[in-house]
Design a protein around this motif. Structure first.
Motif, PDB file in Angstrom:
ATOM      1  N   LEU A  53       0.810  -0.942  -0.074  1.00  0.00           N
ATOM      2  CA  LEU A  53      -0.002  -0.073  -0.169  1.00  0.00           C
ATOM      3  C   LEU A  53       0.992   1.265  -0.039  1.00  0.00           C
ATOM      4  CD1 LEU A  53      -2.795   1.341   0.270  1.00  0.00           C
ATOM      5  CD2 LEU A  53      -2.627   0.955   2.576  1.00  0.00           C
ATOM      6  N   ASP A  54       1.799   1.316   0.862  1.00  0.00           N
ATOM      7  CA  ASP A  54       2.756   2.296   0.975  1.00  0.00           C
ATOM      8  C   ASP A  54       3.691   2.628  -0.180  1.00  0.00           C
ATOM      9  OD1 ASP A  54       1.748   2.756   3.393  1.00  0.00           O
ATOM     10  OD2 ASP A  54       3.674   1.891   4.473  1.00  0.00           O
ATOM     11  N   THR A  55       3.822   1.351  -1.103  1.00  0.00           N
ATOM     12  CA  THR A  55       4.841   1.708  -2.215  1.00  0.00           C
ATOM     13  C   THR A  55       4.092   2.009  -3.623  1.00  0.00           C
ATOM     14  OG1 THR A  55       5.144  -0.685  -2.333  1.00  0.00           O
ATOM     15  CG2 THR A  55       6.705   0.575  -1.009  1.00  0.00           C
ATOM     16  N   THR A  56       2.874   1.463  -3.587  1.00  0.00           N
ATOM     17  CA  THR A  56       2.258   1.417  -5.012  1.00  0.00           C
ATOM     18  C   THR A  56       1.695   2.585  -5.398  1.00  0.00           C
ATOM     19  OG1 THR A  56       0.728   0.096  -6.476  1.00  0.00           O
ATOM     20  CG2 THR A  56       0.019   0.514  -4.206  1.00  0.00           C
ATOM     21  N   HIS A  57       1.707   2.959  -6.585  1.00  0.00           N
ATOM     22  CA  HIS A  57       1.014   3.922  -6.957  1.00  0.00           C
ATOM     23  C   HIS A  57      -0.174   3.731  -7.957  1.00  0.00           C
ATOM     24  CE1 HIS A  57       4.345   6.650  -5.989  1.00  0.00           C
ATOM     25  NE2 HIS A  57       5.095   6.019  -6.346  1.00  0.00           N
ATOM     26  N   ASN A  58      -0.489   2.566  -8.157  1.00  0.00           N
ATOM     27  CA  ASN A  58      -1.718   1.978  -8.623  1.00  0.00           C
ATOM     28  C   ASN A  58      -3.067   2.106  -7.925  1.00  0.00           C
ATOM     29  OD1 ASN A  58      -3.758   0.005  -9.814  1.00  0.00           O
ATOM     30  ND2 ASN A  58      -2.382  -0.878 -11.130  1.00  0.00           N
ATOM     31  N   ASP A  59      -3.990   2.893  -8.228  1.00  0.00           N
ATOM     32  CA  ASP A  59      -5.203   3.184  -7.284  1.00  0.00           C
ATOM     33  C   ASP A  59      -6.068   1.865  -7.135  1.00  0.00           C
ATOM     34  OD1 ASP A  59      -4.600   5.989  -7.012  1.00  0.00           O
ATOM     35  OD2 ASP A  59      -5.930   6.282  -8.683  1.00  0.00           O
ATOM     36  N   SER A  60      -6.078   1.189  -7.966  1.00  0.00           N
ATOM     37  CA  SER A  60      -6.754  -0.170  -8.151  1.00  0.00           C
ATOM     38  C   SER A  60      -6.155  -1.201  -6.931  1.00  0.00           C
ATOM     39  CB  SER A  60      -6.833  -1.117  -9.135  1.00  0.00           C
ATOM     40  OG  SER A  60      -7.582  -0.413 -10.249  1.00  0.00           O
ATOM     41  N   VAL A  61      -4.722  -1.101  -6.890  1.00  0.00           N
ATOM     42  CA  VAL A  61      -4.136  -2.004  -6.158  1.00  0.00           C
ATOM     43  C   VAL A  61      -4.099  -1.420  -4.719  1.00  0.00           C
ATOM     44  CG1 VAL A  61      -1.672  -2.845  -5.560  1.00  0.00           C
ATOM     45  CG2 VAL A  61      -2.238  -3.020  -7.786  1.00  0.00           C
ATOM     46  N   ARG A  62      -4.011   0.060  -4.602  1.00  0.00           N
ATOM     47  CA  ARG A  62      -4.129   0.574  -3.145  1.00  0.00           C
ATOM     48  C   ARG A  62      -5.671   0.348  -2.620  1.00  0.00           C
ATOM     49  NH1 ARG A  62      -0.667   4.343  -1.653  1.00  0.00           N
ATOM     50  NH2 ARG A  62      -2.137   5.510  -0.746  1.00  0.00           N
ATOM     51  N   GLU A  63      -6.605   0.528  -3.516  1.00  0.00           N
ATOM     52  CA  GLU A  63      -7.926  -0.008  -3.021  1.00  0.00           C
ATOM     53  C   GLU A  63      -8.024  -1.347  -2.487  1.00  0.00           C
ATOM     54  OE1 GLU A  63     -11.643   0.455  -1.483  1.00  0.00           O
ATOM     55  OE2 GLU A  63     -10.318   2.211  -2.282  1.00  0.00           O
ATOM     56  N   ALA A  64      -7.622  -2.417  -3.337  1.00  0.00           N
ATOM     57  CA  ALA A  64      -7.434  -3.650  -2.925  1.00  0.00           C
ATOM     58  C   ALA A  64      -6.805  -3.998  -1.424  1.00  0.00           C
ATOM     59  CB  ALA A  64      -6.918  -4.611  -3.952  1.00  0.00           C
ATOM     60  N   CYS A  65      -5.683  -3.245  -1.316  1.00  0.00           N
ATOM     61  CA  CYS A  65      -4.774  -3.282  -0.301  1.00  0.00           C
ATOM     62  C   CYS A  65      -5.767  -2.867   1.012  1.00  0.00           C
ATOM     63  CB  CYS A  65      -3.554  -2.473  -0.259  1.00  0.00           C
ATOM     64  SG  CYS A  65      -2.377  -3.163  -1.374  1.00  0.00           S
ATOM     65  N   ARG A  66      -6.140  -1.733   0.826  1.00  0.00           N
ATOM     66  CA  ARG A  66      -6.996  -1.121   1.916  1.00  0.00           C
ATOM     67  C   ARG A  66      -8.007  -2.178   2.255  1.00  0.00           C
ATOM     68  NH1 ARG A  66      -5.743   3.928  -0.273  1.00  0.00           N
ATOM     69  NH2 ARG A  66      -7.494   3.808  -1.895  1.00  0.00           N
ATOM     70  N   GLU A  67      -8.790  -2.881   1.473  1.00  0.00           N
ATOM     71  CA  GLU A  67      -9.959  -3.703   1.747  1.00  0.00           C
ATOM     72  C   GLU A  67      -9.016  -4.943   2.353  1.00  0.00           C
ATOM     73  OE1 GLU A  67     -11.849  -4.669  -1.839  1.00  0.00           O
ATOM     74  OE2 GLU A  67     -12.643  -2.549  -2.273  1.00  0.00           O
ATOM     75  N   ARG A  68      -8.025  -5.349   2.034  1.00  0.00           N
ATOM     76  CA  ARG A  68      -7.423  -6.546   2.812  1.00  0.00           C
ATOM     77  C   ARG A  68      -7.087  -6.391   4.145  1.00  0.00           C
ATOM     78  NH1 ARG A  68      -7.589 -11.410   3.420  1.00  0.00           N
ATOM     79  NH2 ARG A  68      -5.834 -12.495   3.598  1.00  0.00           N
TER      80      ARG A  68
END
Length: 109
Positions: A21-36
């Protein structure tokens, strides 16, 4: 036992997901990380409750002091309410995911 083993696994997975979450700039990945992270935190709390219940049930079985037994019963009831709330929250999150744009974006460890 098994609870402690799973709690250790959850801690490791939370760390990995947080790093992603801290290193990615991909919004979809960030959202998936937050949900996880939300799901892992809820699962961690559930296992913590299970461990606490086991300890309290042991105290309840072994203690002869009425005040301690009464306090144990009250705490078991509080933990039951907390477990039910966690399960309701999880059900609501699962329902909200249906049709979610990010439902295919999953964190892989």
């Amino acid at each position: 036992g098994e609870c402690q083993k799973r709690l250790t696994q959850i801690k490791t997975e939370i760390s990995k997901v947080q790093t992603m979450l801290d290193t990615t700039h991909n919004d979809s990945v960030r959202e998936a990380c937050r949900e996880r992270l939300v799901k892992l935190s809820a699962e961690r709390r559930l296992f913590q409750i299970i461990q606490e219940r086991e300890k309290i049930q042991y105290m309840l079985k072994t203690s002869k002091v009425d005040k301690i037994r009464c306090a144990c019963k009250a705490r078991l009831n509080q933990l039951l309410i907390e477990m039910e709330a966690l399960e309701i929250d999880q059900d609501e999150r699962d329902d909200a995911e249906v049709g979610d744009d990010y439902s295919t974006a999953r964190v892989v460890d």
